[in-house]
Design a protein around this motif. Structure first.
Motif, mmCIF file in Angstrom:
data_model
loop_
_atom_site.group_PDB
_atom_site.id
_atom_site.type_symbol
_atom_site.label_atom_id
_atom_site.label_comp_id
_atom_site.label_asym_id
_atom_site.label_seq_id
_atom_site.Cartn_x
_atom_site.Cartn_y
_atom_site.Cartn_z
ATOM 1 N N ALA A 6 0.711 -1.172 0.015
ATOM 2 C CA ALA A 6 -0.103 -0.012 0.092
ATOM 3 C C ALA A 6 0.777 1.203 0.160
ATOM 4 C CB ALA A 6 -0.854 0.071 1.213
ATOM 5 N N ASP A 7 1.920 1.412 0.676
ATOM 6 C CA ASP A 7 2.788 2.603 0.554
ATOM 7 C C ASP A 7 3.586 2.588 -0.701
ATOM 8 O OD1 ASP A 7 2.073 2.806 3.208
ATOM 9 O OD2 ASP A 7 4.176 1.706 4.215
ATOM 10 N N ALA A 8 3.840 1.471 -1.349
ATOM 11 C CA ALA A 8 4.508 1.572 -2.619
ATOM 12 C C ALA A 8 3.560 2.232 -3.803
ATOM 13 C CB ALA A 8 4.973 0.293 -3.138
ATOM 14 N N LEU A 9 2.291 1.722 -3.611
ATOM 15 C CA LEU A 9 1.199 2.429 -4.502
ATOM 16 C C LEU A 9 0.947 3.838 -3.973
ATOM 17 C CD1 LEU A 9 -1.601 -0.607 -4.613
ATOM 18 C CD2 LEU A 9 0.211 0.089 -6.376
ATOM 19 N N LYS A 10 1.075 4.202 -2.754
ATOM 20 C CA LYS A 10 0.792 5.655 -2.341
ATOM 21 C C LYS A 10 1.937 6.531 -3.099
ATOM 22 C CE LYS A 10 2.327 7.082 1.487
ATOM 23 N NZ LYS A 10 2.631 7.122 2.950
ATOM 24 N N LEU A 11 3.406 5.986 -2.978
ATOM 25 C CA LEU A 11 4.261 6.707 -3.402
ATOM 26 C C LEU A 11 4.363 7.201 -5.068
ATOM 27 C CD1 LEU A 11 7.273 5.354 -1.539
ATOM 28 C CD2 LEU A 11 6.323 7.987 -1.299
ATOM 29 N N ALA A 12 3.738 5.849 -5.743
ATOM 30 C CA ALA A 12 3.705 5.974 -6.935
ATOM 31 C C ALA A 12 2.668 7.079 -7.416
ATOM 32 C CB ALA A 12 3.202 4.588 -7.557
ATOM 33 N N SER B 16 10.386 13.167 -4.152
ATOM 34 C CA SER B 16 9.148 12.727 -3.926
ATOM 35 C C SER B 16 8.662 11.671 -5.004
ATOM 36 C CB SER B 16 8.177 14.020 -4.108
ATOM 37 O OG SER B 16 7.908 14.414 -5.232
ATOM 38 N N SER B 17 7.617 10.900 -4.710
ATOM 39 C CA SER B 17 6.922 10.004 -5.759
ATOM 40 C C SER B 17 7.875 9.027 -5.871
ATOM 41 C CB SER B 17 6.394 10.763 -7.092
ATOM 42 O OG SER B 17 5.623 10.019 -7.794
ATOM 43 N N LEU B 18 7.790 8.443 -7.353
ATOM 44 C CA LEU B 18 8.773 7.449 -7.406
ATOM 45 C C LEU B 18 10.232 7.512 -7.402
ATOM 46 C CD1 LEU B 18 6.784 5.995 -10.700
ATOM 47 C CD2 LEU B 18 7.118 4.886 -8.405
ATOM 48 N N LYS B 19 10.513 8.871 -7.598
ATOM 49 C CA LYS B 19 12.030 8.948 -7.411
ATOM 50 C C LYS B 19 12.553 8.852 -5.951
ATOM 51 C CE LYS B 19 12.578 12.619 -11.103
ATOM 52 N NZ LYS B 19 10.976 12.556 -11.201
ATOM 53 N N PHE B 20 11.715 9.163 -5.081
ATOM 54 C CA PHE B 20 12.009 8.907 -3.560
ATOM 55 C C PHE B 20 11.764 7.467 -3.172
ATOM 56 C CE2 PHE B 20 10.559 8.317 0.871
ATOM 57 C CZ PHE B 20 11.571 8.565 1.573
ATOM 58 N N ALA B 21 10.928 6.689 -3.922
ATOM 59 C CA ALA B 21 10.782 5.301 -3.698
ATOM 60 C C ALA B 21 11.971 4.576 -4.147
ATOM 61 C CB ALA B 21 9.589 4.921 -4.417
ATOM 62 N N MET B 22 12.579 4.943 -5.290
ATOM 63 C CA MET B 22 13.797 4.482 -5.832
ATOM 64 C C MET B 22 14.925 4.652 -4.759
ATOM 65 S SD MET B 22 13.712 3.014 -8.680
ATOM 66 C CE MET B 22 15.326 3.044 -9.548
ATOM 67 N N PHE B 23 15.203 5.650 -3.964
ATOM 68 C CA PHE B 23 16.155 5.655 -2.919
ATOM 69 C C PHE B 23 15.797 4.857 -1.784
ATOM 70 C CE2 PHE B 23 17.072 10.087 -4.729
ATOM 71 C CZ PHE B 23 18.315 9.802 -4.913
ATOM 72 N N PHE B 24 14.628 4.730 -1.613
ATOM 73 C CA PHE B 24 14.062 3.675 -0.433
ATOM 74 C C PHE B 24 14.435 2.185 -0.928
ATOM 75 C CE2 PHE B 24 10.985 2.291 2.431
ATOM 76 C CZ PHE B 24 11.061 3.016 3.738
ATOM 77 N N LEU B 25 14.128 2.070 -2.137
ATOM 78 C CA LEU B 25 14.426 0.684 -2.656
ATOM 79 C C LEU B 25 15.832 0.350 -2.689
ATOM 80 C CD1 LEU B 25 13.497 -1.891 -4.041
ATOM 81 C CD2 LEU B 25 13.802 -0.756 -6.035
#
Length: 458
Positions: free
Chosen positions: A64-70, A242-251
């Motif tokens: 759910a957090d991944a979808l929210k970031l996307a 923010s968004s997917l770019k932040f998710a990439m750093f998290f990944l």
């Protein structure tokens, strides 16, 4: 060419593609599970439930957090460098995924009738490939901080560069001892050496301890998360993302955790080999087939649990303490331990030198070191001439402090004539303070000519 390399050479192209897809999917799946497990375990340690709403036991919370970031709005600062700002998260995540290609996940298996090993590539210098990929990932952090056009991300990026350089040296020295003891840079050969000699985590325990500390500092995890310290740098190098770019750093952070944990399993914990005494059952039947994949997964989970445990137990270091630990403790200790390991290996390979001789020499050296530590004089305590301090560290006022008398204030009558009727004592005191302030401001203001009325009055 070792047996693993011979089997990998004969792999068909479809089998190679399957391995590549799986080796890229495993870290991502582990990342999703790792985020959920970290929040649940830390919640239990802190006596709170953690995520428990989305799915059974809250296991779908990470999805759910991944979808929210996307679906969040993607914002790019006006002062950011467009292309570097876009490529930095990709450069941080991809090298961590590539490092898993040389990690052996298991021994020889049969997949759709083809004999192979659970490894994508067997490189003679596989250890150097993993270290190189871990080092390249910091360029993504550096470029993200520089391209954001903001001071706080830049500070976080510079911290990350200094951090990776210092702890990469200590990690390399710890791994060099293992390579020297195993006699090979190949990851599969290091696993084979541990099957014959024992786990290097026991034989080379100081190297294992140095590696554990270095891998936490290498991945910017608490208590070494100085490049993204919220209390100092807002969010560190990814503040403007923010968004997917932040998710990439998290990944990238969690994939790096998986990579260094997989390397620790391979270098120190026997890799995919079954632990003793399970390895003695049925002449090593638990080291054949798909059983090794289970042992590797359990050892990997133990290393990942260490990240969670340390984060929940230890507070964040100060930056000077962090760099002191890296340069003045870990690096000298790792270098001295490597020299000692090399000396022991040379003595063992020399003719006429028995293990008893080695133990005698080590005992004499230990006595000399302990005796020298007692002969070193204690450092004199600095003379503190400041005010006495309390137990909490806050300065106290001097004991002979005298409070000055209250100055005499102007009265209303002295400044504006007689007191008007009906003014009480409390009002008179308040008026006195107000008039005093008015007189002070009037005395500091420039003089101006009075305005005359039509009848000559002012």
């Amino acid at each position: 060419m070792n047996p693993a390399a011979e089997l990998l050479v004969d792999d068909p192209i479809w089998l190679i593609l399957i391995k590549v897809v799986v080796i890229f999917a495993i870290p991502i799946v582990i990342t999703i599970l790792m985020i959920w497990a970290e929040r649940r375990i830390i919640g239990r340690m802190q006596q709170r439930p953690g995520p428990n709403r989305a799915g059974p036991f809250g296991i779908l919370q990470s999805l759910a957090d991944a979808l929210k970031l996307a679906f969040k709005e993607d914002i790019r600062p006006a002062m950011a460098d467009k292309w570097v700002y876009f490529l930095a998260p990709i450069l941080a995540a991809i090298p961590a995924l590539l490092a898993m290609a040389v990690i052996p996940l298991g021994g020889e298996v049969t997949i759709f009738g083809e004999r192979t090993v659970l490894q994508v590539a067997e490189v003679p210098a596989g250890v150097l490939v993993v270290l190189a990929c871990a080092s390249v990932g910091v360029y993504g952090i550096l470029l993200a901080g520089w391209a954001s056009g903001s001071p706080y991300p830049l500070f976080g990026a510079l911290r990350s560069a200094a951090q990776v350089i210092s702890y990469e040296i200590a990690m390399g020295l710890a791994i060099v001892s293992v390579v020297f003891y195993a006699g090979s840079l190949s990851t599969s050969q290091i696993v084979e050496a541990q099957m014959q000699q024992g786990w290097f985590a026991i034989l080379l325990f100081p190297s294992f301890l140095i590696y554990l500390v270095s891998m936490i500092g290498e991945t910017n995890r608490a208590p070494f998360d100085l490049p993204e310290a919220e209390s100092e740098l807002v969010g560190g190098f990814h503040t403007e993302y923010s968004s997917l770019k932040f998710a990439m750093f998290f990944l990238a952070e969690y994939v790096n955790m998986v990579t260094v944990s997989a390397l620790a399993t391979t270098m120190f914990l026997g890799g995919w080999a079954a632990p003793w005494p399970l390895s003695q059952i049925g002449d090593g039947v638990l080291n054949t087939g798909w059983w090794p994949l289970l042992w590797f997964a359990l050892k990997l989970a133990a290393c990942l649990f260490l990240f969670i445990w340390v984060r929940a137990a230890l507070p964040r270091f100060r930056y000077d303490q962090f760099m002191h630990l890296g340069w003045k403790v870990l690096v000298p200790f790792a270098l001295g331990w490597f020299v000692l390991v090399a000396a022991i290996r040379v003595l063992r390979n020399s003719e006429g030198v028995s293990p008893m001789h080695i133990m005698i020499v080590l005992g004499v050296l230990l006595v000399i070191v302990v005796a020298g530590s007692f002969l070193i004089p204690d450092r004199a305590a600095p003379q503190d001439e400041g005010p006495p301090v309390s137990g909490s560290g806050y300065p106290l006022p001097p004991l002979d402090l005298k409070v000055p008398d209250v100055p005499v204030r102007r009265s209303v009558s002295a400044t504006s004539g007689d007191e008007p009727a009906g003014v009480s004592g409390g009002t008179r005191r308040g008026a006195t303070r107000s008039v005093g302030k008015a007189d002070d401001s009037a005395s500091s203001a420039p003089a101006s000519s009075p305005k005359e009325g039509g009848d000559g009055t002012v």
